[in-house]
Design a protein around this motif. Sequence first.
Motif, PDB file in Angstrom:
ATOM      1  N   VAL A  56       1.795  64.999 108.689  1.00 47.47           N
ATOM      2  CA  VAL A  56       3.037  65.767 108.648  1.00 47.47           C
ATOM      3  C   VAL A  56       4.196  64.832 108.967  1.00 47.47           C
ATOM      4  CG1 VAL A  56       1.884  67.885 109.320  1.00 47.47           C
ATOM      5  CG2 VAL A  56       2.862  66.414 111.092  1.00 47.47           C
ATOM      6  N   GLY A  57       5.397  65.317 108.735  1.00 46.20           N
ATOM      7  CA  GLY A  57       6.577  64.534 109.073  1.00 46.20           C
ATOM      8  C   GLY A  57       7.220  63.892 107.863  1.00 46.20           C
ATOM      9  N   SER A  58       8.510  63.638 107.974  1.00 48.75           N
ATOM     10  CA  SER A  58       9.261  63.099 106.836  1.00 48.75           C
ATOM     11  C   SER A  58       8.847  61.679 106.488  1.00 48.75           C
ATOM     12  CB  SER A  58      10.764  63.145 107.141  1.00 48.75           C
ATOM     13  OG  SER A  58      11.077  62.370 108.283  1.00 48.75           O
ATOM     14  N   GLY A  59       8.407  60.892 107.493  1.00 51.32           N
ATOM     15  CA  GLY A  59       7.988  59.518 107.211  1.00 51.32           C
ATOM     16  C   GLY A  59       6.782  59.471 106.301  1.00 51.32           C
ATOM     17  N   ALA A  60       5.752  60.248 106.648  1.00 57.69           N
ATOM     18  CA  ALA A  60       4.538  60.278 105.828  1.00 57.69           C
ATOM     19  C   ALA A  60       4.830  60.818 104.435  1.00 57.69           C
ATOM     20  CB  ALA A  60       3.474  61.138 106.512  1.00 57.69           C
ATOM     21  N   ASN A  61       5.624  61.870 104.370  1.00 57.10           N
ATOM     22  CA  ASN A  61       5.946  62.444 103.064  1.00 57.10           C
ATOM     23  C   ASN A  61       6.736  61.457 102.211  1.00 57.10           C
ATOM     24  OD1 ASN A  61       6.101  64.847 101.225  1.00 57.10           O
ATOM     25  ND2 ASN A  61       8.284  64.563 101.580  1.00 57.10           N
ATOM     26  N   ARG A  62       7.674  60.756 102.816  1.00 55.18           N
ATOM     27  CA  ARG A  62       8.488  59.783 102.080  1.00 55.18           C
ATOM     28  C   ARG A  62       7.624  58.678 101.482  1.00 55.18           C
ATOM     29  NH1 ARG A  62      13.696  57.694 101.845  1.00 55.18           N
ATOM     30  NH2 ARG A  62      13.929  55.430 101.845  1.00 55.18           N
ATOM     31  N   LEU A  63       6.763  58.098 102.289  1.00 58.27           N
ATOM     32  CA  LEU A  63       5.959  56.969 101.809  1.00 58.27           C
ATOM     33  C   LEU A  63       4.919  57.406 100.793  1.00 58.27           C
ATOM     34  CD1 LEU A  63       6.392  53.999 102.625  1.00 58.27           C
ATOM     35  CD2 LEU A  63       7.505  55.640 104.138  1.00 58.27           C
ATOM     36  N   THR A  64       4.387  58.614 100.942  1.00 61.79           N
ATOM     37  CA  THR A  64       3.432  59.125  99.961  1.00 61.79           C
ATOM     38  C   THR A  64       4.106  59.293  98.606  1.00 61.79           C
ATOM     39  OG1 THR A  64       2.233  60.292 101.719  1.00 61.79           O
ATOM     40  CG2 THR A  64       1.808  60.987  99.451  1.00 61.79           C
ATOM     41  N   LYS A  65       5.304  59.866  98.603  1.00 61.60           N
ATOM     42  CA  LYS A  65       6.017  60.066  97.340  1.00 61.60           C
ATOM     43  C   LYS A  65       6.435  58.733  96.713  1.00 61.60           C
ATOM     44  CE  LYS A  65       5.664  64.472  97.399  1.00 61.60           C
ATOM     45  NZ  LYS A  65       4.629  65.092  96.534  1.00 61.60           N
ATOM     46  N   ILE A  66       6.850  57.781  97.535  1.00 63.55           N
ATOM     47  CA  ILE A  66       7.208  56.462  97.001  1.00 63.55           C
ATOM     48  C   ILE A  66       6.012  55.848  96.288  1.00 63.55           C
ATOM     49  CG2 ILE A  66       7.746  54.086  97.670  1.00 63.55           C
ATOM     50  CD1 ILE A  66       9.639  55.241  99.779  1.00 63.55           C
ATOM     51  N   ALA A  67       4.845  55.913  96.926  1.00 64.46           N
ATOM     52  CA  ALA A  67       3.631  55.354  96.310  1.00 64.46           C
ATOM     53  C   ALA A  67       3.311  56.047  94.996  1.00 64.46           C
ATOM     54  CB  ALA A  67       2.455  55.479  97.280  1.00 64.46           C
ATOM     55  N   GLN A  68       3.425  57.360  94.967  1.00 66.99           N
ATOM     56  CA  GLN A  68       3.095  58.109  93.754  1.00 66.99           C
ATOM     57  C   GLN A  68       4.092  57.831  92.632  1.00 66.99           C
ATOM     58  OE1 GLN A  68       2.829  62.077  95.649  1.00 66.99           O
ATOM     59  NE2 GLN A  68       0.708  62.140  94.941  1.00 66.99           N
ATOM     60  N   TYR A  69       5.373  57.777  92.965  1.00 70.65           N
ATOM     61  CA  TYR A  69       6.363  57.580  91.912  1.00 70.65           C
ATOM     62  C   TYR A  69       6.417  56.144  91.409  1.00 70.65           C
ATOM     63  CZ  TYR A  69       8.049  62.305  91.741  1.00 70.65           C
ATOM     64  OH  TYR A  69       8.128  63.651  91.527  1.00 70.65           O
ATOM     65  N   LEU A  70       6.089  55.198  92.256  1.00 67.25           N
ATOM     66  CA  LEU A  70       5.935  53.825  91.750  1.00 67.25           C
ATOM     67  C   LEU A  70       4.780  53.768  90.760  1.00 67.25           C
ATOM     68  CD1 LEU A  70       6.472  51.611  94.934  1.00 67.25           C
ATOM     69  CD2 LEU A  70       8.040  51.913  93.001  1.00 67.25           C
ATOM     70  N   THR A  71       3.690  54.449  91.093  1.00 75.93           N
ATOM     71  CA  THR A  71       2.527  54.499  90.200  1.00 75.93           C
ATOM     72  C   THR A  71       2.900  55.123  88.860  1.00 75.93           C
ATOM     73  OG1 THR A  71       1.007  54.682  92.081  1.00 75.93           O
ATOM     74  CG2 THR A  71       0.174  55.380  89.934  1.00 75.93           C
ATOM     75  N   GLN A  72       3.656  56.204  88.910  1.00 74.20           N
ATOM     76  CA  GLN A  72       4.072  56.869  87.673  1.00 74.20           C
ATOM     77  C   GLN A  72       5.002  56.005  86.832  1.00 74.20           C
ATOM     78  OE1 GLN A  72       5.611  60.816  88.496  1.00 74.20           O
ATOM     79  NE2 GLN A  72       3.902  61.294  89.869  1.00 74.20           N
ATOM     80  N   ASN A  73       5.601  55.001  87.471  1.00 78.06           N
ATOM     81  CA  ASN A  73       6.466  54.075  86.747  1.00 78.06           C
ATOM     82  C   ASN A  73       5.763  52.742  86.485  1.00 78.06           C
ATOM     83  OD1 ASN A  73       9.518  55.059  86.443  1.00 78.06           O
ATOM     84  ND2 ASN A  73       8.647  55.966  88.308  1.00 78.06           N
ATOM     85  N   ASN A  74       4.447  52.851  86.225  1.00 76.95           N
ATOM     86  CA  ASN A  74       3.645  51.721  85.766  1.00 76.95           C
ATOM     87  C   ASN A  74       3.530  50.597  86.800  1.00 76.95           C
ATOM     88  OD1 ASN A  74       1.975  50.679  83.716  1.00 76.95           O
ATOM     89  ND2 ASN A  74       3.603  49.325  82.988  1.00 76.95           N
ATOM     90  N   MET A  75       3.418  50.967  88.071  1.00 78.92           N
ATOM     91  CA  MET A  75       3.167  50.002  89.139  1.00 78.92           C
ATOM     92  C   MET A  75       1.756  50.216  89.681  1.00 78.92           C
ATOM     93  SD  MET A  75       6.121  48.328  89.796  1.00 78.92           S
ATOM     94  CE  MET A  75       7.820  48.498  89.256  1.00 78.92           C
ATOM     95  N   GLN A  76       1.083  49.136  90.044  1.00 80.72           N
ATOM     96  CA  GLN A  76      -0.217  49.242  90.702  1.00 80.72           C
ATOM     97  C   GLN A  76       0.022  49.176  92.206  1.00 80.72           C
ATOM     98  OE1 GLN A  76      -3.827  47.106  89.247  1.00 80.72           O
ATOM     99  NE2 GLN A  76      -3.909  46.272  91.323  1.00 80.72           N
TER     100      GLN A  76
END
Length: 403
Positions: free
Chosen positions: A15-35
């Motif tokens: 929980v918390g904004s830190g965990a949510n922020r980093l999870t979304k960053i990882a997912q959206y980098l992946t969606q933009n063709n990043m490993q």
Amino acid sequence: MKKILIITQNFYPEVGSGANRLTKIAQYLTQNNMQVTVLTTDPNYPNRNLYENVEKNDELLGIHRVIRIETKANNYTKNMFKRLLLYLEMTRKLLGAIRQLDEKTDAIFITSPPIFMAFVGWYAKRKLKKPLIADIRDLWPDSLAGVEVFSNPFFLKMAYKLEAFMYRISDAFIINSEGFLADVKQKISHEKPIAFMPNSLCKEELEAAKKVHDLRQPNQPCKIIYAGNLGLAQNIHKFLDLAEEYQGSTQIEFEVMGYGAKAQEIQTRIENMALPYVKFIEGATRDVAWAQIEKSDIAYVTLVDHAVFSHVLPGKIVDYMAMGKPILGDLSGYGAEIIRKANCGFAPEDRSVESLRKALNQMIEAVDVRKMMEENGRKYVADHFSWEKNIHVLLNILKEMEA
């Protein structure tokens, strides 16, 4: 395909904004063709017991790899010495995990706090010989002064040296509040890229938030909720002071839903108040918290009255706006400016209980004003706090560093 290593203490399913922020960053980098490879800890914030019945399936995130380390501590404590030991253990184990990394990367992304990520980032940069991006989510250790946790001159001196070290070794910076810009620029010895990428919401969250409707039926009391961290930076006692002003009223209910260093203290005070219209709900996962916020009419946000917190934009403001919840804010500076700019709530300038009560009364009585604030908040979030738009801030930084 560009390869990114993200190093963070907090990550899904925490929980918390830190965990949510980093999870979304990882997912959206992946969606933009990043490993993307994430190096993180097993979930234990605010305590490990919270995740006993939570299914953790990293494969559902859709990112390349998640590497987790386990720490001995099973909860975060308000005892700062014990928390320091947790940070030191985490740092040591993350360094060991980096030493054993068996794959290459093109860039390293760390997030602070905790400030000990400076050591981890330095070692990763040295071993992997790749540029380092620092994600600044708090002006730490300045915030320690704001919550009056540490006054030991030796500790503060060492903390500021660690902060200066992190700014020196990092090649670029992401900040989650525009209020941090001047401070970060002042602490950098020479010009480096700095970009504002706020905590945001994904398309699915924005679409789900649109479906939230006013669940309050005629003649039911208006419900105001605080949901989130009950830590040293939040003045929840003033929220309860405000609640005591409504003794004998049938117009309103107060709810505190949270976790953190002061959770037990707040729960005990609510029990001692013995007021049927004031309730405490233990903190839970993001989905559960959103469901509880959905049942409310007004949302409350607070930060301790100290200059350092005038630069902060609490992530819950974004969540509240997305869900169309008018906001009553006991805060100043950047967070209050956003509430006023979006015209999605009230943030009285003098921050007194009396001023908060006047604002709350206006929100209770004027349903049309609340409706207007609901629509304004949703529109502001869609325009300014969308991950689909804001991830390009980081993508552009990565592109600049590649050039």
